[in-house]
Design a protein around this motif. Structure first.
Motif, mmCIF file in Angstrom:
data_model
loop_
_atom_site.group_PDB
_atom_site.id
_atom_site.type_symbol
_atom_site.label_atom_id
_atom_site.label_comp_id
_atom_site.label_asym_id
_atom_site.label_seq_id
_atom_site.Cartn_x
_atom_site.Cartn_y
_atom_site.Cartn_z
ATOM 1 N N GLN A 180 0.791 -0.985 -0.040
ATOM 2 C CA GLN A 180 -0.040 0.101 0.108
ATOM 3 C C GLN A 180 0.985 1.025 0.110
ATOM 4 O O GLN A 180 0.722 1.802 -0.622
ATOM 5 N N THR A 181 1.841 0.961 0.704
ATOM 6 C CA THR A 181 3.383 2.475 0.447
ATOM 7 C C THR A 181 3.726 2.808 -1.095
ATOM 8 O O THR A 181 4.801 3.326 -1.109
ATOM 9 N N TYR A 182 3.855 1.624 -1.362
ATOM 10 C CA TYR A 182 4.568 1.294 -3.365
ATOM 11 C C TYR A 182 5.646 1.172 -2.733
ATOM 12 O O TYR A 182 7.466 1.585 -3.501
ATOM 13 N N MET A 183 6.526 1.311 -1.915
ATOM 14 C CA MET A 183 7.951 0.783 -1.169
ATOM 15 C C MET A 183 8.239 -0.076 -0.558
ATOM 16 O O MET A 183 8.060 -0.823 0.272
ATOM 17 N N PRO A 184 8.960 -1.105 -1.796
ATOM 18 C CA PRO A 184 9.934 -2.681 -1.823
ATOM 19 C C PRO A 184 10.174 -2.944 -0.755
ATOM 20 O O PRO A 184 11.523 -1.527 0.186
ATOM 21 N N LEU A 185 10.306 -3.867 0.307
ATOM 22 C CA LEU A 185 10.743 -4.114 1.524
ATOM 23 C C LEU A 185 12.405 -4.396 0.897
ATOM 24 O O LEU A 185 12.422 -5.370 0.161
ATOM 25 N N TRP A 186 13.651 -3.486 2.083
ATOM 26 C CA TRP A 186 14.743 -3.995 1.593
ATOM 27 C C TRP A 186 15.116 -3.550 0.031
ATOM 28 O O TRP A 186 16.552 -4.323 -0.483
ATOM 29 N N GLY A 187 13.913 -3.020 -0.223
ATOM 30 C CA GLY A 187 14.566 -2.210 -1.365
ATOM 31 C C GLY A 187 14.251 -3.038 -2.520
ATOM 32 O O GLY A 187 13.955 -3.026 -3.382
ATOM 33 N N VAL A 188 13.888 -4.318 -2.417
ATOM 34 C CA VAL A 188 13.525 -5.413 -3.581
ATOM 35 C C VAL A 188 12.024 -6.194 -3.638
ATOM 36 O O VAL A 188 11.223 -5.806 -4.642
ATOM 37 N N ILE A 189 11.998 -6.657 -2.680
ATOM 38 C CA ILE A 189 10.845 -7.511 -2.424
ATOM 39 C C ILE A 189 9.508 -6.288 -2.709
ATOM 40 O O ILE A 189 9.153 -5.454 -1.492
ATOM 41 N N GLY A 190 8.376 -6.571 -3.535
ATOM 42 C CA GLY A 190 7.597 -5.791 -3.629
ATOM 43 C C GLY A 190 5.665 -5.832 -2.876
ATOM 44 O O GLY A 190 5.645 -4.901 -2.928
ATOM 45 N N GLY A 191 6.404 -6.073 -1.771
ATOM 46 C CA GLY A 191 4.894 -6.357 -0.872
ATOM 47 C C GLY A 191 3.844 -7.240 -1.363
ATOM 48 O O GLY A 191 4.031 -7.122 -2.994
#
Lengths: 251, 324
Positions: free
Chosen positions: B80-91
């Motif tokens: 929902q925040t469009y911020m990938p987890l650790w910069g790679v995993i998109g949620g």
């Protein structure tokens, strides 16, 4: 002794000042019943515990089937083919008689981590379990909950579970305890034939049974084996008479 | 058919019927309560594998419930925040993927916690599982990335292929279906070779060792399965509330899951379902009467423990017949 399947070499174990096993060496040969007798507190249970793997000896070793099993835990020794019965029945009391026997058969087969398939519908396990129950005469009680068995029947079930393990050696800790004359006689007859399937190390208080069954007898007193020999040799041994049989006569 | 078999179908059937009836009567709140019951029942079914079959009294199952919840919260938060987890995993907002992650994460946690805790037994085991649970609880509180004490809110319920999950009935049916599948699995597990060996470890460890089976491994596997199922329930619970917070990891949560298992019947397949339904019903009815409704719950629990050791299922079905 090269034809020994199970042997202990200078096993020693002490609890504080009490020397429970004092350099105990004995062996069990193919086809024999080797009885271990001794007065209460002689260290029989401690010795059995070291052979089965429940206790680690302070020194000495246990050789089973050509392998030094001293560092191995109970489970590994059981898997190698050491089938034991307990002095005080150790059974799953909520299980039926048949379930207890099937548990033994499952232990023998392994692969106990299968989560699918009905264990009580497994033909191979059932066959092994049923035939063991048949042998000890418990077939008609197969669906009885173990907690509802009489003391003697529990002793029989102990033996049946050991049978399902198809062990290389039987380690029997007072299988006759509390059986009564008739049950004791029946089991004596049964063990007599069983020795040809696998040798039996028999700890027993019932002297009639011991002298009727044993090919050899070892006498344990204060943690030490004071004599090993045939029934006649043991009967004639002065030290044994004094230390053990004599006490019983006096009692 | 045996009474217990009838109950094993009837109790979940009743829960399904309540959900459908509530839909027919347009009682949305009741559907939500039924969904809650299904999810808590699922958590209980998980705990029951360790507690009922294995005799492992774990007071730390909220850890797995919470890890499942945070698996959902974290994945959905990054989506929902469009911020990938650790910069790679998109949620993700896909329920099946979230469930998979929740199951794996909580299963791994159970593997680690179990591997350490199962070296002890009895009251020490209870204390160690509790301690691990508390550790995770305080970690979640002090972890600012996902709201710390305030938790994470998710604006939209996650998606399930082909269904609008915002319709309460649909989400109820999803949760119920998961519960049903897990119940079938748990039922088969109890009758499997593993189930027999595990139940034997509960009754007599020396016996299990003597037949050449390793109690520690059996228990560890039970603990992992148990934790993974409770973790799956946690993911659904977070989805129901569209919110995850450290309270899901609290020891009260562990207690709640255990209470509903005891209420319904330890080691009884449908026990947790019956327990969860009664638990939710009591909460619903008694909360109106008094803010301190837990007092009444406590009294009922006391009666069950004193007079109905098999819980509600045991009360109706009698002692379990084991020869099956």
């Amino acid at each position: 002794m090269t034809d020994a399947i199970l042997s202990t070499r200078s096993l020693s174990k002490s609890f504080g000042a009490l020397q429970a096993s004092d350099s105990v060496s004995l062996d069990l040969r193919a086809g024999e019943i080797h009885a271990l007798i001794g007065p209460n507190g002689a260290g029989k249970s401690t010795l059995i515990a070291q052979i089965s793997g429940a206790l680690r000896p302070d020194s000495g070793s246990v050789i089973f089937d050509g392998q030094d099993v001293t560092p191995l835990p109970t489970v590994a020794r059981a898997r190698l083919g050491l089938g034991r019965t307990f002095q005080i029945s150790a059974l799953a009391m909520e299980f039926t008689v048949l379930q207890n026997a099937v548990l033994g058969a499952l232990g023998q087969r392994g692969r106990a981590f299968r989560v699918l398939g009905k264990v009580m519908r497994d033909k191979a396990l059932l066959e092994s379990a049923e035939s063991a129950l048949q042998e000890v005469g418990l077939s008609e009680f197969r669906n009885t909950v173990t907690a509802e068995l009489s003391h003697g029947q529990r002793r029989q079930l102990e033996v049946a579970v050991a049978l399902t393990l198809k062990p290389k050696v039987f380690l029997m800790d007072e299988p006759m305890a509390g059986l009564g004359a008739e049950g004791s006689q029946r089991l004596t007859g049964f063990l007599d034939g069983l020795r040809h399937r696998a040798p039996i190390l028999l700890v027993e208080h019932d002297m009639d049974a011991v002298f009727a069954l044993a090919d050899r007898i070892s006498v344990l007193v204060y943690g030490r084996i004071i004599a090993t020999g045939t029934a006649d040799e043991i009967r004639a041994n002065a030290e044994v008479r004094q230390a053990y049989l004599g006490e019983e006569d006096a009692a | 058919m045996r009474r217990e078999t009838i109950l094993n179908v009837g109790i979940p059937g009743l829960l399904l019927a309540i959900g459908l009836l509530a839909y027919a009567l347009d009682e949305t709140y009741i559907i939500t309560l039924a969904t809650r019951a299904a999810i808590l029942a699922l958590a209980g079914v998980g705990l029951n594998i360790a507690l009922g079959l294995g005799g492992l009294v774990s007071l730390g199952h909220a850890a797995f419930f919470g890890i499942g919840g945070y698996a959902m919260g974290i994945l959905a938060f990054h989506a929902q925040t469009y911020m990938p987890l650790w910069g790679v995993i998109g949620g993700t907002t896909s329920m099946p993927i979230i469930w998979l992650v929740a199951v794996i994460a909580s299963g791994l946690a159970a593997l680690v916690i179990g591997a350490l805790s199962l070296r002890t037994s009895g009251v020490y085991f209870i204390m160690i599982t509790l301690a691990f649970g508390q550790m995770l609880f305080y970690f979640a509180i002090s972890w600012p990335a996902y709201g710390g004490e305030d938790g994470v809110s998710i604006y939209m319920r996650n998606n399930f292929p082909g269904l609008n999950t915002l319709v309460p009935l649909n989400f109820f049916l999803i949760c119920f279906a998961v519960l049903a599948v897990v119940l079938i699995f748990a039922g088969r597990l109890g009758k499997s070779p593993f189930g027999l060996a595990l139940q034997a470890t509960r009754q007599n460890v020396a016996r299990v060792e003597a037949v050449g089976l390793a109690p520690y491994k059996l228990r560890l596997m039970a603990f992992v399965l148990s934790g993974a199922i409770t973790g799956l329930a946690g993911a659904l619970f977070a989805d129901l509330n569209r919110f995850v917070s450290p309270s899901m990891l609290s020891w009260q949560m562990s207690g709640e899951i255990m209470v509903l298992v005891i209420l319904g019947g330890i080691a009884r397949l449908s026990g947790p379902v019956a327990g969860a339904m009664v638990f939710i019903a009591l909460e619903y009815v008694l909360e109106d009467l008094s803010h301190y409704w837990h007092i009444y719950l406590g009294a009922i629990l006391l009666l069950v423990v004193l007079f109905a050791r098999g819980g509600l299922v045991g009360l109706i079905a009698g002692r379990e017949v084991a020869h099956d």
